[in-house]
Design an enzyme around this catalytic site. Structure first.
Site, PDB file in Angstrom:
ATOM      1  N   GLU A 330     121.611 123.963 -48.182  1.00 47.59           N
ATOM      2  CA  GLU A 330     120.346 124.657 -48.426  1.00 47.59           C
ATOM      3  C   GLU A 330     120.527 125.474 -49.699  1.00 47.59           C
ATOM      4  O   GLU A 330     121.108 126.566 -49.675  1.00 47.59           O
ATOM      5  CB  GLU A 330     119.981 125.541 -47.228  1.00 47.59           C
ATOM      6  CG  GLU A 330     119.732 124.766 -45.949  1.00 47.59           C
ATOM      7  CD  GLU A 330     118.552 123.829 -46.036  1.00 47.59           C
ATOM      8  OE1 GLU A 330     117.656 124.082 -46.880  1.00 47.59           O
ATOM      9  OE2 GLU A 330     118.511 122.847 -45.290  1.00 47.59           O
ATOM     10  N   CYS A 364     115.106 132.564 -52.024  1.00 50.11           N
ATOM     11  CA  CYS A 364     115.238 131.244 -52.642  1.00 50.11           C
ATOM     12  C   CYS A 364     113.907 130.519 -52.755  1.00 50.11           C
ATOM     13  O   CYS A 364     113.759 129.625 -53.599  1.00 50.11           O
ATOM     14  CB  CYS A 364     116.239 130.396 -51.864  1.00 50.11           C
ATOM     15  SG  CYS A 364     115.888 130.270 -50.103  1.00 50.11           S
TER      16      CYS A 364
END
Length: 585
Positions: A330, A364
């Site tokens: 991720e 993010c």
């Protein structure tokens, strides 16, 4: 060492630990509940006053946590090792070996000489070996055990709620509202969803059969991988640590958890408190920095889940390749946000500022840059200024609702990006507090550093294009991001951006909310990572889908069509029994 007590009808295991004064203190492990109960004063339960505390009462950023200079604790499963105060890092292999090999049942040494040599040189080899031995006993497989561990994680969130607030405030100056919304609530939802649906997720899945296997039993068995490693980042140290943990536990795995050393207060909380709730035979927390992580990755895991940046992601992937270990990455990236000329600019500005400034931009999936026409920029800029003022006041530095950069290195990196383009809004910094004001940059160029690297700070550049087609081309010429955002009052425009771009996720007319639903998969694509989780996708990520076919020993006549000697008659019969025909035929 753990010793059984035979004087009690229900055996109890004791583990030895040292308190602040260096005195031996027992930790009780109940055989049936597998929940450790510590008798130490430096880990208080929530009092009634703490339970009733409001968000306003917690806005004072005074954190009653232990100072790292007085005590450092590395938790590996059952035992915690108190290290000398002069050691501020976790590079002592001797201490790591002691902590990783204590408190586990005696297990036969591996016969492979290479495995034995690895265990002698790697401080975490014994830990991984013991967890795998426990997993091989099948202890984590029953549904009841998984439910018990998930409920223990719920108790951790409830009973350590105030400690979590304090730790995140100390690490990131994170407001309690953000902690509750982006950290605790989302993990609670993940836990509730897993507990509600675990029975259904675990069931064997029946599949279609052809004529050849019509009398057989064909199904998919949901098996755990085994011993999995979860490496978490610093920006959401509770959310991004515990969310994958829920999926790993629900799938029936043993887990080694590696929280980020950068969010040191949260790391210390997880290392000290979380093992009190989880079964130490199937769960462990490992602390430390890059050196410890490298040593940890030398071991063979059955699955690795990493959240972080591309540079470390490549290191993790290289380490996994040595053991052919499957993994999920991720990662981040530059998430573009297209703002159309036909738009409610104030609503768009409110949502963009919120998504960009939450956690001081250290998200993010935050909108990394706005891409729009000159006309749209002229209308958007005053709306962005108004949104920042309404959210954080005229001086965001004094706002209790605005966070800080995690450390000096990240502050210096982000401050250097302010040299790009022209500062239209904000731009103020304070090195002592690691403060960077909500900032909007204009006149940025494609080759500027702020347009080349992930910003990960409350800095929003606006990049100018001629029209939507050029905006889509600009997005597609770059690495595929973790998310793409599009704002427009015309749904056709939003759908056109969706149809002609590729990204891990997409959100139209808002930012970030796609990651809050347990029904939607969360993950990257290409440069932004691979693998998905959240909700059932978390369970599936940590599960091996095992294809199974059970046949009877009789009815051999049906099998003769595939045995030699071959003939055209047998082939026609076999094709008739196995062929899948298209519907239109």
């Amino acid at each position: 060492m753990s010793q059984p007590v035979t004087t009690s009808p229900n055996p109890v295991l004791f583990n030895i630990e040292y308190n602040r004064a260096g005195e031996i203190e027992p930790i009780v492990l109940h055989e049936h509940s597998n929940v450790r109960q510590r008798k130490i004063e430096d880990m208080p339960r929530k009092s009634e006053d703490q339970q009733d505390a409001t968000l306003d009462e917690h806005k004072v950023h005074e954190i009653p946590l232990e100072d790292e200079s007085t005590q450092s604790t590395a938790s590996l499963g059952r035992q915690s090792i108190r290290k000398p105060s002069k050691l501020e890092d976790w590079t002592s292999q001797e201490d790591s070996m002691q902590s990783s090999s204590s408190g586990y049942p005696n297990i036969k040494e591996p016969q492979n000489p290479q495995d034995t040599a690895s265990r002698c040189t790697n401080p975490y080899a014994d830990l991984v070996h013991c967890l795998r031995a426990t997993w091989l006993t099948g202890k984590t497989c029953p549904k009841e055990y998984r439910i018990h561990q998930l409920e223990a994680l719920c108790h951790f969130l409830d009973e350590r709620h105030v400690d979590i607030q304090h730790a995140l405030c100390a690490d990131l100056h994170k407001p309690c509202f953000e902690t509750e919304f982006t950290e605790v609530l989302l993990v609670r939802n993940e836990l509730a969803n897993a507990l509600n649906n675990l029975s259904y997720w675990m069931k064997d899945e029946n599949v279609h059969k052809n004529l050849l296997t019509l009398m057989d039993c064909a199904f998919i068995r949901k098996d755990p991988y085994g011993v999995v490693l979860i490496i978490a980042p610093y920006n959401y140290p509770i959310h991004l640590t515990l969310m994958p943990l829920v999926g790993a536990i629900a799938a029936g795995n043993c887990v080694v958890l590696k929280p980020s050393e950068l969010s040191s207060c949260t790391e210390r909380l997880l290392a000290k408190a979380l093992p009190c709730y989880m079964d130490p035979q199937t769960f462990a927390v490992v602390t430390g920095g890059p050196e410890e992580t490298d040593k940890l990755l030398e071991n063979k895991f059955d699955y690795i889940f990493y959240t972080g940046n591309n540079h470390v992601g490549k290191i993790v992937m290289t380490a996994a390749a040595k053991h052919l270990t499957p993994l999920s990455l991720e990662l981040g990236g530059k998430c573009p946000c297209y703002v159309d000329r036909c738009c409610n600019f104030q609503n768009a500005a409110n949502r963009i500022v919120w998504g960009k400034c939450i956690n001081a931009g250290q998200t993010c999936i935050a909108p990394d840059y706005v891409i729009c026409t000159v006309e749209a920029q002229e209308k958007l800029l005053p709306c962005l200024r108004q949104a920042i003022c309404e959210f954080f006041g005229h001086d965001p530095k004094e706002s209790p609702d605005f966070g800080r950069m995690i450390n000096d290195k990240q502050f210096q990196r982000a401050r250097a990006l302010l040299e790009c383009g022209h500062v239209a809004i904000g731009g103020e910094t304070d090195e002592c507090e690691r403060y960077i004001a909500p900032t909007v940059l204009v006149n940025v160029k494609e080759y500027d550093p702020v347009m080349q690297e992930e910003i990960f700070a409350p800095i929003l550049p606006i990049f100018i294009v001629r029209d939507m087609e050029e905006a889509i081309d600009f997005i597609n010429c770059r690495e595929r991001p973790l998310a793409v955002y599009a704002f427009s009052s015309d749904c056709k425009v939003v759908n056109q951006v969706l149809d002609h771009t590729s990204s891990g996720g997409f959100c139209g007319n808002d930012v970030g909310l796609q990651a809050t639903s347990v029904s939607l998969p969360y993950g990257g694509i290409g440069h932004s990572g691979f693998g998905q989780y959240h909700g059932k996708f978390s369970f599936d990520t940590f599960t091996h889908f095992r294809g199974c076919l059970l046949r009877c020993m009789g009815m051999e006549l049906m099998n003769k069509i595939r045995y030699p000697p071959y003939s055209n008659k047998k082939l026609r019969a076999l094709v008739c029994a196995m062929e899948i025909r298209r519907h239109w035929l």
